[in-house]
Design a protein around this motif. Structure first.
Motif, PDB file in Angstrom:
ATOM      1  N   GLN A  71       4.670   2.279  -4.838  1.00  0.00           N
ATOM      2  CA  GLN A  71       5.475   3.306  -4.181  1.00  0.00           C
ATOM      3  C   GLN A  71       4.665   4.181  -3.228  1.00  0.00           C
ATOM      4  O   GLN A  71       5.236   5.087  -2.605  1.00  0.00           O
ATOM      5  CB  GLN A  71       6.115   4.198  -5.244  1.00  0.00           C
ATOM      6  N   GLY A  72       3.364   3.912  -3.112  1.00  0.00           N
ATOM      7  CA  GLY A  72       2.538   4.822  -2.345  1.00  0.00           C
ATOM      8  C   GLY A  72       1.676   4.191  -1.277  1.00  0.00           C
ATOM      9  O   GLY A  72       0.967   4.899  -0.563  1.00  0.00           O
ATOM     10  N   VAL A  73       1.680   2.850  -1.145  1.00  0.00           N
ATOM     11  CA  VAL A  73       0.856   2.198  -0.126  1.00  0.00           C
ATOM     12  C   VAL A  73       1.740   1.511   0.902  1.00  0.00           C
ATOM     13  O   VAL A  73       2.928   1.279   0.665  1.00  0.00           O
ATOM     14  CB  VAL A  73      -0.125   1.182  -0.751  1.00  0.00           C
ATOM     15  N   SER A  74       1.136   1.174   2.037  1.00  0.00           N
ATOM     16  CA  SER A  74       1.927   0.592   3.123  1.00  0.00           C
ATOM     17  C   SER A  74       1.912  -0.931   3.127  1.00  0.00           C
ATOM     18  O   SER A  74       2.851  -1.555   3.641  1.00  0.00           O
ATOM     19  CB  SER A  74       1.406   1.108   4.466  1.00  0.00           C
ATOM     20  N   HIS A  75       0.869  -1.551   2.562  1.00  0.00           N
ATOM     21  CA  HIS A  75       0.706  -2.998   2.597  1.00  0.00           C
ATOM     22  C   HIS A  75       0.156  -3.497   1.267  1.00  0.00           C
ATOM     23  O   HIS A  75      -0.435  -2.724   0.511  1.00  0.00           O
ATOM     24  CB  HIS A  75      -0.261  -3.423   3.716  1.00  0.00           C
ATOM     25  N   ALA A  76       0.326  -4.781   1.027  1.00  0.00           N
ATOM     26  CA  ALA A  76      -0.232  -5.375  -0.189  1.00  0.00           C
ATOM     27  C   ALA A  76      -0.711  -6.792   0.077  1.00  0.00           C
ATOM     28  O   ALA A  76      -0.145  -7.520   0.907  1.00  0.00           O
ATOM     29  CB  ALA A  76       0.801  -5.390  -1.311  1.00  0.00           C
ATOM     30  N   LEU A  77      -1.765  -7.155  -0.634  1.00  0.00           N
ATOM     31  CA  LEU A  77      -2.177  -8.550  -0.791  1.00  0.00           C
ATOM     32  C   LEU A  77      -1.697  -8.988  -2.160  1.00  0.00           C
ATOM     33  O   LEU A  77      -1.915  -8.278  -3.150  1.00  0.00           O
ATOM     34  CB  LEU A  77      -3.697  -8.678  -0.737  1.00  0.00           C
ATOM     35  N   LEU A  78      -1.061 -10.138  -2.251  1.00  0.00           N
ATOM     36  CA  LEU A  78      -0.606 -10.614  -3.544  1.00  0.00           C
ATOM     37  C   LEU A  78      -0.726 -12.116  -3.643  1.00  0.00           C
ATOM     38  O   LEU A  78      -0.758 -12.823  -2.629  1.00  0.00           O
ATOM     39  CB  LEU A  78       0.834 -10.179  -3.830  1.00  0.00           C
ATOM     40  N   THR A  79      -0.820 -12.587  -4.865  1.00  0.00           N
ATOM     41  CA  THR A  79      -0.836 -14.025  -5.112  1.00  0.00           C
ATOM     42  C   THR A  79       0.595 -14.526  -5.228  1.00  0.00           C
ATOM     43  O   THR A  79       1.436 -13.917  -5.887  1.00  0.00           O
ATOM     44  CB  THR A  79      -1.616 -14.349  -6.393  1.00  0.00           C
ATOM     45  N   ALA A  80       0.856 -15.634  -4.555  1.00  0.00           N
ATOM     46  CA  ALA A  80       2.165 -16.286  -4.598  1.00  0.00           C
ATOM     47  C   ALA A  80       1.910 -17.787  -4.721  1.00  0.00           C
ATOM     48  O   ALA A  80       0.767 -18.253  -4.697  1.00  0.00           O
ATOM     49  CB  ALA A  80       2.973 -15.949  -3.351  1.00  0.00           C
ATOM     50  N   TRP A  81       2.990 -18.549  -4.834  1.00  0.00           N
ATOM     51  CA  TRP A  81       2.841 -19.968  -5.169  1.00  0.00           C
ATOM     52  C   TRP A  81       3.667 -20.827  -4.217  1.00  0.00           C
ATOM     53  O   TRP A  81       4.860 -20.600  -4.022  1.00  0.00           O
ATOM     54  CB  TRP A  81       3.283 -20.210  -6.617  1.00  0.00           C
ATOM     55  N   ARG A  82       2.982 -21.821  -3.625  1.00  0.00           N
ATOM     56  CA  ARG A  82       3.676 -22.793  -2.785  1.00  0.00           C
ATOM     57  C   ARG A  82       4.311 -23.866  -3.661  1.00  0.00           C
ATOM     58  O   ARG A  82       3.744 -24.253  -4.696  1.00  0.00           O
ATOM     59  CB  ARG A  82       2.685 -23.471  -1.838  1.00  0.00           C
TER      60      ARG A  82
ATOM     61  N   GLU B   2       3.940  -6.340   4.478  1.00  0.00           N
ATOM     62  CA  GLU B   2       4.202  -4.935   4.793  1.00  0.00           C
ATOM     63  C   GLU B   2       5.326  -4.442   3.897  1.00  0.00           C
ATOM     64  O   GLU B   2       6.425  -5.033   3.877  1.00  0.00           O
ATOM     65  CB  GLU B   2       4.573  -4.778   6.267  1.00  0.00           C
ATOM     66  N   LEU B   3       5.076  -3.381   3.154  1.00  0.00           N
ATOM     67  CA  LEU B   3       5.997  -2.984   2.092  1.00  0.00           C
ATOM     68  C   LEU B   3       7.194  -2.185   2.587  1.00  0.00           C
ATOM     69  O   LEU B   3       8.099  -1.902   1.803  1.00  0.00           O
ATOM     70  CB  LEU B   3       5.237  -2.184   1.029  1.00  0.00           C
ATOM     71  N   GLY B   4       7.223  -1.846   3.861  1.00  0.00           N
ATOM     72  CA  GLY B   4       8.370  -1.118   4.377  1.00  0.00           C
ATOM     73  C   GLY B   4       9.537  -2.008   4.771  1.00  0.00           C
ATOM     74  O   GLY B   4      10.587  -1.496   5.205  1.00  0.00           O
ATOM     75  N   HIS B   5       9.418  -3.320   4.587  1.00  0.00           N
ATOM     76  CA  HIS B   5      10.485  -4.224   5.008  1.00  0.00           C
ATOM     77  C   HIS B   5      11.740  -4.026   4.158  1.00  0.00           C
ATOM     78  O   HIS B   5      11.666  -3.807   2.949  1.00  0.00           O
ATOM     79  CB  HIS B   5      10.018  -5.676   4.911  1.00  0.00           C
ATOM     80  N   ALA B   6      12.890  -4.131   4.805  1.00  0.00           N
ATOM     81  CA  ALA B   6      14.156  -3.834   4.141  1.00  0.00           C
ATOM     82  C   ALA B   6      14.499  -4.808   3.020  1.00  0.00           C
ATOM     83  O   ALA B   6      15.325  -4.501   2.158  1.00  0.00           O
ATOM     84  CB  ALA B   6      15.287  -3.828   5.179  1.00  0.00           C
ATOM     85  N   SER B   7      13.882  -5.981   2.997  1.00  0.00           N
ATOM     86  CA  SER B   7      14.207  -6.983   1.980  1.00  0.00           C
ATOM     87  C   SER B   7      13.528  -6.702   0.639  1.00  0.00           C
ATOM     88  O   SER B   7      13.804  -7.380  -0.353  1.00  0.00           O
ATOM     89  CB  SER B   7      13.773  -8.373   2.463  1.00  0.00           C
ATOM     90  N   ILE B   8      12.656  -5.715   0.581  1.00  0.00           N
ATOM     91  CA  ILE B   8      11.865  -5.440  -0.629  1.00  0.00           C
ATOM     92  C   ILE B   8      12.576  -4.410  -1.494  1.00  0.00           C
ATOM     93  O   ILE B   8      13.082  -3.399  -1.004  1.00  0.00           O
ATOM     94  CB  ILE B   8      10.455  -4.950  -0.250  1.00  0.00           C
ATOM     95  N   ARG B   9      12.597  -4.694  -2.798  1.00  0.00           N
ATOM     96  CA  ARG B   9      13.164  -3.755  -3.772  1.00  0.00           C
ATOM     97  C   ARG B   9      12.108  -3.444  -4.821  1.00  0.00           C
ATOM     98  O   ARG B   9      11.347  -4.324  -5.229  1.00  0.00           O
ATOM     99  CB  ARG B   9      14.402  -4.351  -4.448  1.00  0.00           C
ATOM    100  N   MET B  10      12.091  -2.194  -5.275  1.00  0.00           N
ATOM    101  CA  MET B  10      11.127  -1.773  -6.284  1.00  0.00           C
ATOM    102  C   MET B  10      11.850  -1.239  -7.515  1.00  0.00           C
ATOM    103  O   MET B  10      12.752  -0.413  -7.407  1.00  0.00           O
ATOM    104  CB  MET B  10      10.189  -0.707  -5.719  1.00  0.00           C
ATOM    105  N   ASN B  11      11.412  -1.729  -8.680  1.00  0.00           N
ATOM    106  CA  ASN B  11      11.980  -1.304  -9.962  1.00  0.00           C
ATOM    107  C   ASN B  11      10.911  -0.558 -10.744  1.00  0.00           C
ATOM    108  O   ASN B  11       9.901  -1.145 -11.153  1.00  0.00           O
ATOM    109  CB  ASN B  11      12.468  -2.525 -10.744  1.00  0.00           C
ATOM    110  N   THR B  12      11.123   0.732 -10.949  1.00  0.00           N
ATOM    111  CA  THR B  12      10.145   1.551 -11.670  1.00  0.00           C
ATOM    112  C   THR B  12      10.510   1.742 -13.134  1.00  0.00           C
ATOM    113  O   THR B  12       9.774   2.394 -13.867  1.00  0.00           O
ATOM    114  CB  THR B  12      10.020   2.931 -11.010  1.00  0.00           C
ATOM    115  N   GLY B  13      11.628   1.160 -13.572  1.00  0.00           N
ATOM    116  CA  GLY B  13      12.122   1.421 -14.920  1.00  0.00           C
ATOM    117  C   GLY B  13      11.216   0.916 -16.027  1.00  0.00           C
ATOM    118  O   GLY B  13      11.197   1.485 -17.127  1.00  0.00           O
ATOM    119  N   ALA B  14      10.450  -0.144 -15.758  1.00  0.00           N
ATOM    120  CA  ALA B  14       9.608  -0.718 -16.810  1.00  0.00           C
ATOM    121  C   ALA B  14       8.298   0.042 -16.996  1.00  0.00           C
ATOM    122  O   ALA B  14       7.608  -0.159 -17.998  1.00  0.00           O
ATOM    123  CB  ALA B  14       9.308  -2.184 -16.503  1.00  0.00           C
ATOM    124  N   TRP B  15       7.938   0.902 -16.049  1.00  0.00           N
ATOM    125  CA  TRP B  15       6.650   1.609 -16.116  1.00  0.00           C
ATOM    126  C   TRP B  15       6.827   2.889 -16.926  1.00  0.00           C
ATOM    127  O   TRP B  15       7.280   3.907 -16.418  1.00  0.00           O
ATOM    128  CB  TRP B  15       6.156   1.922 -14.707  1.00  0.00           C
TER     129      TRP B  15
END
Length: 352
Positions: A135-146, A158-171
């Motif tokens: 919730q506090g950074v602008s970009h991320a590097l992450l591992t994904a799978w082909r 880039e984390l500001g893209h409209a397709s991204i959703r964040m769920n804080t309920g589990a934290w």
């Protein structure tokens, strides 16, 4: 502070000194704001590990962790991301971006990446857990799978893209609550491929970065030990509690002195062997830092009682954050992995 290595880049030395001056005035700000300010001041672009200034890099991480472990979690992630991008040929140069690295994998939950031809671009789908700083950074590097591959692919997003959703309920954490962590869901989110499949784990810098976490744990341990240090400095030897507090302080001193020596030795080894397998070095320094943290938490708490937990906000926060942060260690599993790595070496490991 140890005498700086003569090979250290002058910028690295300046960053350590400037951090010590800047951090105290930021305490009232959110960790995301603190990170942005450090980036804007040029204090979060550290020399990459293995390039001659690893100790100074770790000193910077330790300074930040002694100030705030939640900030250190974000700061270390940002600095690690920049080092990874540089190592894999994607240097970002001088920008005000703030970065995180999300490489934890939850069984049965993988982010899928679909490359778009040979363009270096891709689309992401799926959810990523354990995303510190989401919730506090602008970009991320992450591992994904082909599809069809058994090695992860590192991607930048880039984390500001409209397709991204964040769920804080589990934290639900109390310790490290300020890390702004979340589960992040992607839905055809545009991303950039970074390196080839498997590069994240295969590169020498993987274990260099893992060893750097120990410097954060060490800084957080100092934040706890500082209360005992201040108390002993101001206490008369005639005080009824002096004797047993002195015994605790002596134990804390030898543990921290040994830990600092191991950090210095490990940093020097990495600089002298930047392309060698640093697994044993990283696991040794991490496991030692975890053990030191446990010792200092126990001895300081027993010596000082409940007072600092209840009346010293900085101590109470560090004492709550540190046990959570060091659980980034895999405990006995990492001890066993260290044993395997050491036994695979030809040289006797403990000669003076």
């Amino acid at each position: 502070m140890p005498i700086p290595d003569r090979r250290a880049h002058p910028y690295a030395l300046a960053a350590v000194s400037s951090l010590a001056q800047a951090l105290p005035g930021m305490a009232a700000l959110s960790v995301a704001t603190q990170l942005r300010q450090l980036v804007g001041m040029g204090l979060a672009r550290l020399p990459r590990p293995g390039a001659g200034s690893t100790l100074q890099r770790w000193q910077a991480l330790s300074h930040v962790a002694q100030h705030s472990l939640s900030l250190a979690k974000l700061y270390e992630g940002h600095c690690d991301a920049l080092a990874i991008l540089l190592e894999l040929g994607h240097d970002r140069g001088e920008t005000n971006e703030t970065w995180a690295v999300w490489a934890a994998e939850v069984p049965g939950q993988r982010v899928q990446v679909l490359p778009r031809g040979d363009s270096g671009l891709a689309k992401l789908s799926g959810a990523k857990a354990w995303c510190s700083g989401a919730q506090g950074v602008s970009h991320a590097l992450l591992t994904a799978w082909r599809p069809g591959l058994d090695q992860s692919q590192l991607v930048a997003v880039e984390l500001g893209h409209a397709s991204i959703r964040m769920n804080t309920g589990a934290w639900q954490a109390v310790g490290m609550a300020d890390t702004l962590s979340a589960e992040v869901a992607f839905d055809a989110t545009p991303a950039t491929l970074v390196g080839e499949p498997g590069d994240y784990l295969r590169r020498p810098g993987f274990w260099h970065g893992g060893a750097g976490i120990a410097a954060c744990w060490y800084g957080g341990t100092l934040a706890v030990a500082d209360s005992l240090y201040r108390g002993m400095r101001g206490q008369s030897s005639e005080h009824p509690a002096f004797a047993y507090r002195a015994a605790a302080f002596g134990k804390v001193d030898r543990v921290l002195a040994g830990m600092a020596a191991l950090l210095r030795e490990s940093a020097a080894w990495i600089d002298a062997n930047p392309h060698a397998d640093a697994m044993a070095t990283a696991l040794r320094v991490r496991q030692a830092a975890e053990a030191a943290a446990h010792c200092v938490l126990e001895e300081t708490g027993r010596a000082l009682g409940a007072t600092p937990y209840c009346r010293d906000a900085a101590f109470a926060r560090a004492a709550a954050d540190l046990p959570v942060f060091i659980r980034q260690s895999h405990g006995y599993r990492d001890d066993a992995a260290l044993a395997s790595a050491v036994l695979a070496q030809e040289n006797y490991p403990w000669a003076l």
